[in-house]
Design an enzyme around this catalytic site. Structure first.
Site, mmCIF file in Angstrom:
data_model
loop_
_atom_site.group_PDB
_atom_site.id
_atom_site.type_symbol
_atom_site.label_atom_id
_atom_site.label_comp_id
_atom_site.label_asym_id
_atom_site.label_seq_id
_atom_site.Cartn_x
_atom_site.Cartn_y
_atom_site.Cartn_z
ATOM 1 N N SER A 137 0.817 -1.219 0.000
ATOM 2 C CA SER A 137 0.000 0.000 0.000
ATOM 3 C C SER A 137 0.848 1.266 0.000
ATOM 4 C CB SER A 137 -0.934 0.009 1.210
ATOM 5 O OG SER A 137 -0.202 0.060 2.415
ATOM 6 N N LYS A 160 -6.502 4.811 7.989
ATOM 7 C CA LYS A 160 -5.297 5.552 7.587
ATOM 8 C C LYS A 160 -5.566 7.050 7.524
ATOM 9 C CE LYS A 160 -3.172 1.804 4.938
ATOM 10 N NZ LYS A 160 -2.764 1.331 3.601
#
Length: 805
Positions: A653, A696
């Site tokens: 990611s 996040k």
């Protein structure tokens, strides 16, 4: 450049006005299973089909409601199915080590046991009565007298022979006779005999020898008569016993005439009673023994007992059994032992059933993890399903761990469905590594993790909420509260168009919201109660997250949220520690120089990088070579590192983030530090979706609010992650207030333009990029690296030639 996302794109709210009810009390209970059509079709098929090997594995995450859903379905299904048979174990009179298993119709095992117990008590009364009757005594006395007369006749004959042979005979017993010589009617002593002449001695010795032969023949005849007498006594006792018990036994045999094994057992029972009739007439209390010895020496009638192994009583449906502790013994039964005078002994009455026996003819539910964790349970379960019979064996005996004698009970045939319930990982591991698994568990029911979020589904979800509150005795929910629960269900599903089907999560939230509503004195759970419950959940598990955020706020972990820097970028990482899941920014730095086309991942070099992360870094090299160095070598050496990370790094990611840092290092353009980035990248420069996008974003937002709450900050995410956004209210308010922004990008060019404030630049027909664009600057730098590398290579060759000369 990509525009920031609108607040409406950051949270898919549920409009309470779409519901027509006021509280969940007005809703009908949900009868069907929510969002599990495929799984329920598989369960119905697996439980209906009556073929070998079609057992069922129900898979899905723990807490998804698999067990309760399947149990309820099976309980309902079992009502229309025949009850299982009863089973008893009885003594094998021919070989007590091998007890006999007898199948009886449901509910008859205890009746049969009572019949045998009643029969035994009756025999204990009848047999002593018969043997104490005058008729029995007279008949036995007549038999005895007849033999006494015959023995007396033999002794009279011997007495006559003794007189004829001039011998004095003394009868000590019927088995021992002594005799001495006589002369003229007088018994000779040893001295008298020695005084006789030799001829007289020989004559006397001859008579003694002849008489001795006669005595021996007589004693042999008496011994034969004694044996014959005992046989006649035994035959007489057998006859009397048979007459006494035959009528009673015949009545019982007629009652169970349709059960062949019962009739055979009753015949063997009768024979054993006849052969051991004196056990029924023995009276230890009359032998003058102390009471404790009387109990020890009293005859045991335990061999005539009936071990009701499986007794169903009034039950009129098939069994549904869940074994919570599937050990080997709990699954297939056990043989118990007791200590007696320092020795372990057992018998057929100590055979105990297992879950397989209890579920025979119905359904057995087992937790796959527990079965696999208990030694020998999995192999024994497979053996039972293969052989279609359950054999009770002692593990200690099977593996020669003890030498105590044990039993070999007759196996019982089994006809049942086994439903294993467990996580998907166990199903795939068993399917791959255990060849027998796919033959024995041919049906899989895969429970969905989520369900679509449309109008019908949301109404079903509301009904499920109402059903849970009714079942658990909770306060009803207002429609505003239901809407908030649905929104949270989408957050848990990580998709705006779906809702989680994880029933434990839903049930826990409802119980905690009910707690806060009751504490606030409300009669209905409102939206704020749900909010309070969610906040309290987060607070309880926030210790680690808060400590990590404190380190960033204190400057121990260096994160820059303002200004700009070349080759430096904020990456968004995702941490999962038990129930706690949160995002945290991490600084990634990149350095570039002349080299041989190598991109060095420092985490990988020190073995702190997982394989997926390493793959992501290697993709960067493919992207750079394909885009910027198609016709020339990539004369680049670059290093990438996650700063201040000391544990394992995995996942791709951050691969787009690493590429942005690398492009900044090559172009010399600084990256604006109020941005944080997440997203993976492929070799075509397309930004791909990642997991944990909400956590996040919220993690970076929390850090920014701690460090510079009044400044502007932003996040870059993959455009394919927009449908996953269900952000908390504080983030949305900041976006509305203009202090926070979320950009969704599809390509690296879109992202680098936002991060640097400079257009990425498109190539013209000749493949050249605008000089002042990001791509133009990168190409120029790589060309300089290449030119410098060629110059260094030429200079090196020239030096080598001069040295040779």
């Amino acid at each position: 450049m990509a525009k920031p996302l609108e607040p409406a794109e950051l949270y898919h709210a549920c409009d309470p006005d779409r519901f027509t009810f006021t509280t969940t009390d007005e809703l009908e209970p949900l009868k069907e299973v929510m969002g599990q059509r495929r799984a329920m079709d598989a369960v119905a098929f697996g439980t209906d089909i009556r073929r070998d090997g079609y057992n069922l594995y129900a898979m899905g995450p723990s807490g998804s409601g698999k067990h309760s859903i399947i149990s309820e379905l099976l309980e309902h299904k079992a009502l229309d199915e025949a009850p299982q048979s009863d089973w008893v174990y009885v003594n094998n009179f021919k070989d007590s080590r091998k007890p006999i298993a007898i199948e009886l119709p449901s509910g008859q095992a205890r009746e049969f046991s009572d019949d045998i117990e009643e029969l035994l008590e009756l025999l204990k009364t009848i047999i002593p009565t018969v043997f104490e009757s005058n008729e029995y005594r007279n008949e036995k006395e007549a038999i005895n007298q007849r033999y006494l007369d015959e023995q007396a006749a033999i002794f009279n004959y011997l007495q006559q022979e003794a007189e004829r042979h001039e011998v004095s005979m003394n009868t000590a017993s019927t088995t021992r006779v002594t005799f001495v010589p006589m002369k003229e009617g007088k018994v000779l002593s040893r001295e008298d005999f020695d005084a006789l002449d030799d001829d007289t001695k020989r004559e006397i010795q001859k008579k003694l020898t002849a008489f001795e032969r006669t005595v021996k023949e007589g004693l042999r005849e008496i011994s034969r008569l004694n044996k014959q007498q005992q046989q006649e006594f035994k035959a007489f006792d057998k006859k009397i016993t048979t007459q006494a018990v035959e009528t009673i036994m015949e009545e019982l045999r007629q009652k169970y005439r349709e059960h062949e094994k019962v009739v055979d057992y009753l015949i063997a029972f009768e024979e054993d009673v006849i052969n051991h009739v004196h056990d029924f007439t023995a009276k230890p209390e009359e032998a003058g023994m102390p009471p404790f010895m009387q109990e020890y020496y009293a005859p045991s009638f335990k061999r005539y007992a009936v071990n009701v192994f499986i007794g169903n009583g009034p039950k009129e449906c098939a069994p549904v059994v869940y074994e919570d502790n599937p050990t080997h013994q709990n699954l297939i039964g056990r043989i118990e032992h007791i200590s007696q005078i320092g020795t372990l002994i057992t018998d057929f009455t100590m055979i105990k059933p297992g879950a397989v026996h209890k579920a025979n003819g119905g359904y057995l539910l087992l937790d796959a993890r527990k079965v696999l964790m208990n030694p020998f349970s999995w192999e024994e379960l497979k053996r039972t399903l293969r052989s279609k019979e359950v054999r009770i064996e002692s593990l200690a005996q099977q593996y020669s761990l003890i030498s105590t004698a044990t039993l070999e009970p007759e196996p019982i045939p089994v006809h049942l469905k086994v439903i294993l319930i467990g996580e998907r990982i166990f199903y795939y591991l068993l399917y791959h590594y255990d060849p027998e698994f796919k033959e024995l568990f041919k049906v899989s029911a895969d429970f969905e993790d989520d369900m679509p979020r449309d109008d019908d589904a949301m109404l079903h979800y509301a009904k499920m909420i109402g059903t849970i509150t009714d079942n658990d005795g909770l306060l009803p929910l207002s429609r505003d509260a239901v809407a908030r629960v649905i929104e949270h269900a989408s957050r848990k599903a990580e998709h705006t168009g779906k809702m989680t089907t994880h029933l434990r999560t839903l049930s826990d939230l409802l119980k905690e919201a009910d707690y806060w509503a009751v504490k606030a004195g409300r009669s209905v759970t409102e939206r704020e109660d749900v909010e309070t419950a969610l906040d309290a959940q987060e607070e309880r598990i926030a210790r680690v997250r808060e400590r990590l955020y404190d380190q960033i706020e204190e400057g121990t972990v260096m994160i820059r949220t303002s200004g700009s820097a070349v080759g430096e970028i904020n990456a968004l990482t995702y941490l999962s520690l038990g129930p706690s899941r949160f995002g945290m920014p991490t600084r990634i730095t990149a350095k570039s120089r002349i080299g041989k086309g190598e991109i060095v991942d420092i985490e990988r070099q020190v073995e702190l990088s997982g394989p997926i992360h390493s793959k992501g870094v290697m993709i960067l090299g493919g992207y750079l070579s394909a885009r910027y160095a198609r016709e020339a070598p990539l004369s680049l050496s670059a290093t990438l590192v996650f700063e201040q990370t000391y544990g394992k790094v995995d996942g791709d990611s951050a691969s787009s983030t690493e590429l942005y840092a690398l492009l900044s290092s090559l172009s010399g353009l600084p990256i604006i530090q109020h941005f944080a980035v997440t997203g993976s990248v492929n070799q075509h420069g397309e930004v791909q979706a990642i997991g944990g996008v909400n956590e996040k974003i919220e993690g970076f937002f929390d850090i920014c609010m701690r460090l510079e709450p009044e400044q502007f900050h932003a996040v870059l995410i993959p455009r394919s992650n927009v449908k996953h956004l269900m952000l908390k209210e504080e983030v949305i308010e900041a976006v509305k207030g203009g202090t926070f922004a979320i950009h969704a990008v599809s390509t690296i060019d879109e992202g680098i333009a936002l991060l640097t404030g400079v257009e990425a630049g498109d190539a013209d027909a000749a493949g050249n990029y605008p000089p002042e664009s990001v791509n133009g600057r990168v190409v120029a730098q790589l060309e300089r690296f290449t030119q410098k590398a060629l110059e260094l290579r030429r200079a090196g060759r020239k030096e080598e030639e001069e040295e040779k000369e």
